[in-house]
Scaffold this motif. Structure first.
Motif, PDB file in Angstrom:
ATOM      1  N   PHE A  26       3.328   0.296  -0.710  1.00 39.39           N
ATOM      2  CA  PHE A  26       2.278  -0.707  -0.508  1.00 39.39           C
ATOM      3  C   PHE A  26       1.044  -0.092   0.157  1.00 39.39           C
ATOM      4  O   PHE A  26       1.156   0.857   0.927  1.00 39.39           O
ATOM      5  N   ASN A  27      -0.094  -0.695  -0.110  1.00 35.51           N
ATOM      6  CA  ASN A  27      -1.263  -0.440   0.730  1.00 35.51           C
ATOM      7  C   ASN A  27      -1.025  -1.104   2.082  1.00 35.51           C
ATOM      8  O   ASN A  27      -0.467  -2.206   2.164  1.00 35.51           O
ATOM      9  N   TRP A  28      -1.473  -0.422   3.114  1.00 33.48           N
ATOM     10  CA  TRP A  28      -1.280  -0.880   4.499  1.00 33.48           C
ATOM     11  C   TRP A  28      -2.656  -1.109   5.094  1.00 33.48           C
ATOM     12  O   TRP A  28      -3.406  -0.163   5.319  1.00 33.48           O
ATOM     13  N   TYR A  29      -3.022  -2.366   5.357  1.00 33.61           N
ATOM     14  CA  TYR A  29      -4.334  -2.697   5.908  1.00 33.61           C
ATOM     15  C   TYR A  29      -4.211  -2.942   7.409  1.00 33.61           C
ATOM     16  O   TYR A  29      -3.522  -3.867   7.847  1.00 33.61           O
ATOM     17  N   HIS A  30      -4.891  -2.098   8.184  1.00 36.22           N
ATOM     18  CA  HIS A  30      -4.848  -2.185   9.642  1.00 36.22           C
ATOM     19  C   HIS A  30      -6.050  -3.005  10.111  1.00 36.22           C
ATOM     20  O   HIS A  30      -7.205  -2.588   9.961  1.00 36.22           O
ATOM     21  N   ILE A  31      -5.771  -4.154  10.671  1.00 38.18           N
ATOM     22  CA  ILE A  31      -6.835  -5.066  11.097  1.00 38.18           C
ATOM     23  C   ILE A  31      -7.366  -4.625  12.455  1.00 38.18           C
ATOM     24  O   ILE A  31      -6.609  -4.362  13.391  1.00 38.18           O
ATOM     25  N   LEU A  32      -8.686  -4.549  12.564  1.00 35.21           N
ATOM     26  CA  LEU A  32      -9.333  -4.111  13.803  1.00 35.21           C
ATOM     27  C   LEU A  32      -9.620  -5.312  14.710  1.00 35.21           C
ATOM     28  O   LEU A  32      -9.626  -6.464  14.255  1.00 35.21           O
ATOM     29  N   PRO A  33      -9.871  -5.068  16.005  1.00 35.73           N
ATOM     30  CA  PRO A  33      -9.956  -6.169  16.975  1.00 35.73           C
ATOM     31  C   PRO A  33     -11.000  -7.228  16.664  1.00 35.73           C
ATOM     32  O   PRO A  33     -10.861  -8.373  17.108  1.00 35.73           O
ATOM     33  N   ASP A  34     -12.046  -6.872  15.922  1.00 34.83           N
ATOM     34  CA  ASP A  34     -13.076  -7.861  15.627  1.00 34.83           C
ATOM     35  C   ASP A  34     -12.667  -8.857  14.550  1.00 34.83           C
ATOM     36  O   ASP A  34     -13.371  -9.827  14.293  1.00 34.83           O
ATOM     37  N   TYR A  35     -11.522  -8.629  13.915  1.00 35.76           N
ATOM     38  CA  TYR A  35     -11.054  -9.473  12.813  1.00 35.76           C
ATOM     39  C   TYR A  35     -12.069  -9.557  11.681  1.00 35.76           C
ATOM     40  O   TYR A  35     -12.029 -10.457  10.852  1.00 35.76           O
ATOM     41  N   GLU A  36     -12.959  -8.602  11.637  1.00 43.23           N
ATOM     42  CA  GLU A  36     -13.947  -8.551  10.568  1.00 43.23           C
ATOM     43  C   GLU A  36     -13.698  -7.377   9.636  1.00 43.23           C
ATOM     44  O   GLU A  36     -14.079  -7.417   8.467  1.00 43.23           O
ATOM     45  N   ASN A  37     -13.070  -6.322  10.146  1.00 46.11           N
ATOM     46  CA  ASN A  37     -12.914  -5.089   9.382  1.00 46.11           C
ATOM     47  C   ASN A  37     -11.477  -4.594   9.418  1.00 46.11           C
ATOM     48  O   ASN A  37     -10.706  -4.918  10.334  1.00 46.11           O
ATOM     49  N   VAL A  38     -11.146  -3.780   8.412  1.00 43.49           N
ATOM     50  CA  VAL A  38      -9.846  -3.129   8.338  1.00 43.49           C
ATOM     51  C   VAL A  38     -10.061  -1.693   7.889  1.00 43.49           C
ATOM     52  O   VAL A  38     -11.117  -1.330   7.375  1.00 43.49           O
ATOM     53  N   PHE A  39      -9.066  -0.849   8.123  1.00 43.05           N
ATOM     54  CA  PHE A  39      -9.009   0.428   7.416  1.00 43.05           C
ATOM     55  C   PHE A  39      -7.631   0.511   6.774  1.00 43.05           C
ATOM     56  O   PHE A  39      -6.706  -0.204   7.156  1.00 43.05           O
ATOM     57  N   THR A  40      -7.495   1.335   5.780  1.00 41.47           N
ATOM     58  CA  THR A  40      -6.264   1.298   4.992  1.00 41.47           C
ATOM     59  C   THR A  40      -5.644   2.670   4.835  1.00 41.47           C
ATOM     60  O   THR A  40      -6.345   3.687   4.816  1.00 41.47           O
ATOM     61  N   THR A  41      -4.322   2.685   4.752  1.00 43.72           N
ATOM     62  CA  THR A  41      -3.548   3.881   4.429  1.00 43.72           C
ATOM     63  C   THR A  41      -2.464   3.479   3.442  1.00 43.72           C
ATOM     64  O   THR A  41      -2.105   2.309   3.331  1.00 43.72           O
ATOM     65  N   ILE A  42      -1.934   4.452   2.714  1.00 46.90           N
ATOM     66  CA  ILE A  42      -0.776   4.195   1.872  1.00 46.90           C
ATOM     67  C   ILE A  42       0.462   4.213   2.753  1.00 46.90           C
ATOM     68  O   ILE A  42       0.662   5.129   3.542  1.00 46.90           O
ATOM     69  N   TYR A  43       1.284   3.213   2.615  1.00 47.04           N
ATOM     70  CA  TYR A  43       2.468   3.112   3.453  1.00 47.04           C
ATOM     71  C   TYR A  43       3.713   3.260   2.588  1.00 47.04           C
ATOM     72  O   TYR A  43       3.921   2.505   1.658  1.00 47.04           O
ATOM     73  N   ASN A  44       4.506   4.250   2.884  1.00 47.05           N
ATOM     74  CA  ASN A  44       5.646   4.581   2.036  1.00 47.05           C
ATOM     75  C   ASN A  44       6.918   4.614   2.861  1.00 47.05           C
ATOM     76  O   ASN A  44       7.147   5.558   3.618  1.00 47.05           O
ATOM     77  N   THR A  45       7.680   3.621   2.805  1.00 42.17           N
ATOM     78  CA  THR A  45       7.787   2.440   1.998  1.00 42.17           C
ATOM     79  C   THR A  45       8.607   1.451   2.800  1.00 42.17           C
ATOM     80  O   THR A  45       9.329   1.855   3.695  1.00 42.17           O
ATOM     81  N   CYS A  46       8.530   0.169   2.513  1.00 43.01           N
ATOM     82  CA  CYS A  46       9.316  -0.768   3.305  1.00 43.01           C
ATOM     83  C   CYS A  46      10.169  -1.689   2.447  1.00 43.01           C
ATOM     84  O   CYS A  46      10.849  -2.554   2.988  1.00 43.01           O
ATOM     85  N   ALA A  47      10.159  -1.531   1.124  1.00 38.61           N
ATOM     86  CA  ALA A  47      10.954  -2.395   0.254  1.00 38.61           C
ATOM     87  C   ALA A  47      11.817  -1.546  -0.660  1.00 38.61           C
ATOM     88  O   ALA A  47      11.385  -0.509  -1.159  1.00 38.61           O
ATOM     89  N   PHE A  48      13.032  -2.027  -0.909  1.00 37.86           N
ATOM     90  CA  PHE A  48      14.040  -1.205  -1.573  1.00 37.86           C
ATOM     91  C   PHE A  48      15.053  -2.136  -2.243  1.00 37.86           C
ATOM     92  O   PHE A  48      15.574  -3.052  -1.606  1.00 37.86           O
ATOM     93  N   MET A  49      15.290  -1.937  -3.555  1.00 33.49           N
ATOM     94  CA  MET A  49      16.350  -2.686  -4.212  1.00 33.49           C
ATOM     95  C   MET A  49      17.660  -1.982  -3.886  1.00 33.49           C
ATOM     96  O   MET A  49      17.896  -0.853  -4.317  1.00 33.49           O
TER      97      MET A  49
END
Length: 333
Positions: free
Chosen positions: A118-141
């Motif tokens: 998944f894309n991982w969106y990190h919300i910043l304290p102003d609740y106006e902006n985010v930065f993103t990283t690829i997050y590997n992984t949190c879901a698994f069949m």
């Protein structure tokens, strides 16, 4: 047959945000398994309000160990028969509210052993902006693979018993709230750095800092993008306000940090960037401690090293800084 969707969540003193995360998980999960590591706030009380939650008591875990935190979650989920989609989230993470996305069907129809990125969106304290990283992984069949990963900073899912497909999802993403409570995040990462100093003694202070330090220089590495207002409005339709959290000024890591300072020799943590805080003031006045262990005893060289690391954190991946870091690793432990 449709698989059962499990949300697996380890927690400790997450009163500040757990109501939000469990409200979100209750929308998409069939069952939520929460493993509590000995919370002393209202975390357990809040978790018990949610009908889908099965609460596990893991309070006997004395030292942080991600293997021992997450393994009981998988064991509990596997008590249920049938195909299972296992999704491991921390309390400060929720999915984007596009629960009608076709990507949910792609997860539900995947073969056993498939992992999802998944894309991982990190919300910043102003609740106006985010930065993103690829997050590997949190879901698994689930394919029954053993969860055997290690102490810290390890995969949240078992390693499949055989090579299988990994699917990158572009529509469903994870919203990460760690950075909205900046002081809490800083305290957590001081503890992280001390933990690595203790349990990975051969790791240099340079590597520890580079991997576990977040500040304005670190954020310079990432392009800020506006927070998608549809995510906020989407949750409002479920009567969930994701812009408000219950901030608490007391942090669970302070007690462990004080224990580490009192246990280990003077100067053991001199090259951990933690001395902007007056730890003497954090000592319980009713407990007898050796006060000098909590005082800033860094040398000029120690302080200069931290200054260099701070100012170059945003450029740590450039060739010049990598060369300097490599040299410093031979000089500093």
């Amino acid at each position: 047959m449709r698989p059962t969707i499990f949300c697996l969540m380890p927690v400790k003193n997450e009163e500040w945000i757990i109501e939000r995360s469990l409200s979100s998980a209750s929308i998409w999960a069939d069952k939520i398994i929460v493993s509590d590591q000995g919370s002393t706030d209202r975390t357990v009380e809040i978790a018990r309000r949610f009908p889908k939650v099965t609460l596990l008591d893991n309070s006997k875990l004395e030292e942080f160990n991600e293997q021992e935190m997450r393994a009981p979650l998988f064991a509990e989920a596997r008590k249920y028969s049938g195909k299972k989609l296992l999704i491991s989230l921390d309390a400060d993470e929720i999915f984007t509210p596009n629960f009608d996305s076709p990507e949910w069907n792609s997860m539900l129809n995947a073969e056993e052993g498939t992992r999802f990125i998944f894309n991982w969106y990190h919300i910043l304290p102003d609740y106006e902006n985010v930065f993103t990283t690829i997050y590997n992984t949190c879901a698994f069949m689930d394919d029954g693979s053993e969860y055997n990963v290690g102490l810290i900073h390890v995969p949240r899912q078992p390693i499949p018993v055989r090579p299988v497909l990994q699917i990158k999802l572009n529509d469903i993403s994870i919203l990460h709230f760690q950075f909205i409570n900046w002081e809490r995040m800083e305290r957590k990462h001081i503890w992280y750095q001390m933990y690595e100093r203790i349990f990975y003694p051969k790791k240099s202070c340079i590597s520890i800092y580079r991997g576990l330090h977040y500040d304005k220089y670190f954020l310079e590495r990432y392009k800020k993008i506006p927070l998608n207002r549809e995510w906020i409005d989407g949750y409002k339709t479920y009567k969930i306000d994701i812009t408000t959290v219950h901030l608490v000024p007391c942090y669970i890591w302070d007690e462990v940090i004080i224990k580490y300072l009192n246990t280990y020799p003077k100067k053991y943590f001199n090259r951990i960037d933690m001395w902007n805080i007056n730890w003497v003031e954090k000592i319980d006045k009713n407990v007898s401690f050796e006060k000098t262990k909590f005082e800033d005893k860094r040398t000029v060289l120690d302080k200069a090293l931290m200054y260099y690391l701070r100012r170059t954190q945003g450029r740590k991946d450039t060739l010049g800084i990598k060369i300097i870091d490599r040299i410093l690793k031979f000089l500093f432990r």
